[in-house]
Scaffold this motif. Structure first.
Motif, PDB file in Angstrom:
ATOM      1  N   TYR A 190      -3.844   1.513  -3.408  1.00 34.78           N
ATOM      2  CA  TYR A 190      -3.395  -0.108  -3.704  1.00 34.78           C
ATOM      3  C   TYR A 190      -2.831  -0.394  -5.145  1.00 34.78           C
ATOM      4  N   LYS A 199      -5.848   8.142   3.492  1.00 36.75           N
ATOM      5  CA  LYS A 199      -5.914   7.841   2.193  1.00 36.75           C
ATOM      6  C   LYS A 199      -5.041   6.783   1.842  1.00 36.75           C
ATOM      7  N   THR A 200      -5.582   5.736   1.116  1.00 44.85           N
ATOM      8  CA  THR A 200      -4.849   4.456   0.609  1.00 44.85           C
ATOM      9  C   THR A 200      -4.831   4.099  -0.548  1.00 44.85           C
ATOM     10  N   LYS A 229       4.517   5.098   3.481  1.00 45.35           N
ATOM     11  CA  LYS A 229       3.646   6.003   4.376  1.00 45.35           C
ATOM     12  C   LYS A 229       4.083   7.237   4.007  1.00 45.35           C
ATOM     13  N   SER A 262       4.808  -1.512   3.359  1.00 44.79           N
ATOM     14  CA  SER A 262       4.153  -0.105   2.715  1.00 44.79           C
ATOM     15  C   SER A 262       4.962   0.952   2.740  1.00 44.79           C
ATOM     16  N   LEU A 319      -4.631   7.740   9.428  1.00 46.67           N
ATOM     17  CA  LEU A 319      -4.800   7.347   8.031  1.00 46.67           C
ATOM     18  C   LEU A 319      -5.889   7.906   7.339  1.00 46.67           C
ATOM     19  N   THR A 321       1.023  -1.293   0.031  1.00 44.10           N
ATOM     20  CA  THR A 321       0.080   0.024  -0.100  1.00 44.10           C
ATOM     21  C   THR A 321       0.958   1.187  -0.121  1.00 44.10           C
ATOM     22  N   LEU A 322       0.184   2.468  -0.525  1.00 49.10           N
ATOM     23  CA  LEU A 322       0.765   3.730  -0.413  1.00 49.10           C
ATOM     24  C   LEU A 322      -0.207   4.464   0.641  1.00 49.10           C
ATOM     25  N   GLU A 323       0.250   4.943   1.693  1.00 44.97           N
ATOM     26  CA  GLU A 323      -0.615   5.500   2.629  1.00 44.97           C
ATOM     27  C   GLU A 323      -0.350   7.027   2.892  1.00 44.97           C
ATOM     28  N   TYR A 324      -1.300   7.811   2.968  1.00 45.85           N
ATOM     29  CA  TYR A 324      -1.204   9.325   3.494  1.00 45.85           C
ATOM     30  C   TYR A 324      -1.893   9.410   4.813  1.00 45.85           C
ATOM     31  N   TRP A 325      -1.070  10.079   5.682  1.00 47.26           N
ATOM     32  CA  TRP A 325      -1.366  10.297   7.114  1.00 47.26           C
ATOM     33  C   TRP A 325      -1.277  11.719   7.414  1.00 47.26           C
TER      34      TRP A 325
END
Length: 360
Positions: A89, A86-87, A201, A199, A84, A75-79
């Motif tokens: 895939y 936005k994810t 992040k 991931s 969290l 995953t690429l995640e935005y925090w």
């Protein structure tokens, strides 16, 4: 000592090592020089994208690499503020958002394959010092130093694969255009907490990008953008205030961060710049990888571009003929791709904050 070979490659990073292997496989004699005693020196750009993966699969190397260890990003995640929001895939056709490959694994696979060929020679602990030229100005080899002893290597072609501060490039008198990107980068490496999923992040701290890259063997690589040339002043500030921002962004890292990042000395500073040269070689010489097109860390293009260079060069270099016209044609094709990727990097850097507009 005087040695003779078809091709002498300076720099045993992934690009130089892959090219050496591919040429040896084609019955081209190769001497690969590496200034470090151990070729598995640590470096930062350890992420394959689908292009790099495709090249390694093309030459039957990826399955061997997979056997000794790699890690696919799921995953690429935005925090934001420890949460969290936005994810992203991976495309099902690709199956990952990047693959972490420790350099030691990648180089061991490539070099083990290369060592099967008698026409391949790896010389570690060997420093390139100068280029050899004939009366017409054509490059005909290199001068190197190993344990205080001078070595002359005569070759039909010299390849400079010796990185962003390439000595081969400087000795050849090839100018480079350097572009600053307005930020420098602090690297750190910490053990991943239990249950950490593979991931990438991302967070935005004081308007600057903070990235976490999961690594094989249970580690996390931290890449923290800071304003260009700000590190000397930053070091004068209390360290705890800086780290508090990291913990606030990713609370699940609090324990491992406090245990493993305890002073400014636990960070490594990278002077971020990209460069590009109009000339990728001269008669009897070619440059590749960071020696001719340094990338910034954005998008993890550097390693993959070096592998693409090796793939392209290997198709035009033969034992019987090394054509300058073919080298120029290869250069033109690769230039277009590198310019495209460097443009993407700039766009990603300039628009990174827009990923967080939900909180503006």
């Amino acid at each position: 000592m005087i040695l003779t070979t078809d091709v002498c490659i300076v720099g045993a990073g992934p690009g130089g090592a892959l090219l050496a292997y591919l040429l040896a496989k084609q019955n081209v004699s190769v001497i690969l020089l590496e200034r470090h005693k151990q070729v598995a020196k640590e470096f930062r750009g350890e992420h394959l994208n689908e292009e790099g993966e495709k090249i390694l699969k093309k030459y039957g190397l990826f399955s061997k690499l997979e056997e000794i260890g790699l890690l696919r990003m799921e995953t690429l995640e935005y925090w934001e503020d420890g949460k969290l929001f936005k994810t992203i895939y991976p495309d099902s056709k690709i199956g990952h958002l990047g693959i972490h490959v420790p350099q030691a694994h990648l180089l061991s696979v490539i070099l083990d394959e290369a060592k099967q060929y008698e026409n391949f020679t790896l010389m570690t602990g060997t420093n390139f010092t100068d280029l050899l030229q004939n009366e017409q100005g054509c490059f005909k080899g290199v001068i190197a130093n190993q344990d205080g002893k001078e070595i002359t290597i005569q070759s039909k072609l010299v390849i400079g694969a010796d990185g962003r501060y390439s000595t081969v490039r400087k000795k050849a008198g090839i100018d480079v255009k350097l572009r600053k990107h307005g930020y420098d980068l602090l690297w750190a490496k910490i053990p991943a907490p239990d249950g950490w999923e593979p991931s990438i992040k991302m967070a935005l701290i004081d308007g600057m990008q903070l990235s976490l890259f999961t690594q094989a063997k249970g580690y996390i690589q931290i890449g923290w953008n800071i304003e260009e040339n700000s590190y000397p002043q930053l070091r004068k500030q209390p360290f705890t205030l800086f780290i508090t921002k990291l913990i606030k962004a990713f609370p699940q890292l609090e324990q491992t961060v406090k245990e493993h990042i305890q002073s400014w000395k636990d960070f490594v500073l990278l002077d971020v710049h990209s460069n590009f040269t109009e000339t990728w070689g001269k008669d009897g010489l070619a440059l590749m990888g960071d020696a001719v097109h340094t990338m910034t860390p954005t998008g993890a293009f550097g390693l993959n571009s070096a592998l693409m260079d090796a793939d392209a060069l290997s198709t035009i270099i033969t034992r019987d003929q090394i054509s300058q016209l073919d080298l120029i044609s290869c250069e033109m094709q690769r230039k277009k791709e590198v310019q495209r990727l460097q443009k993407i990097q700039i766009e990603k850097e300039q628009t990174f904050a827009t990923q967080f507009v939900i909180y503006s």
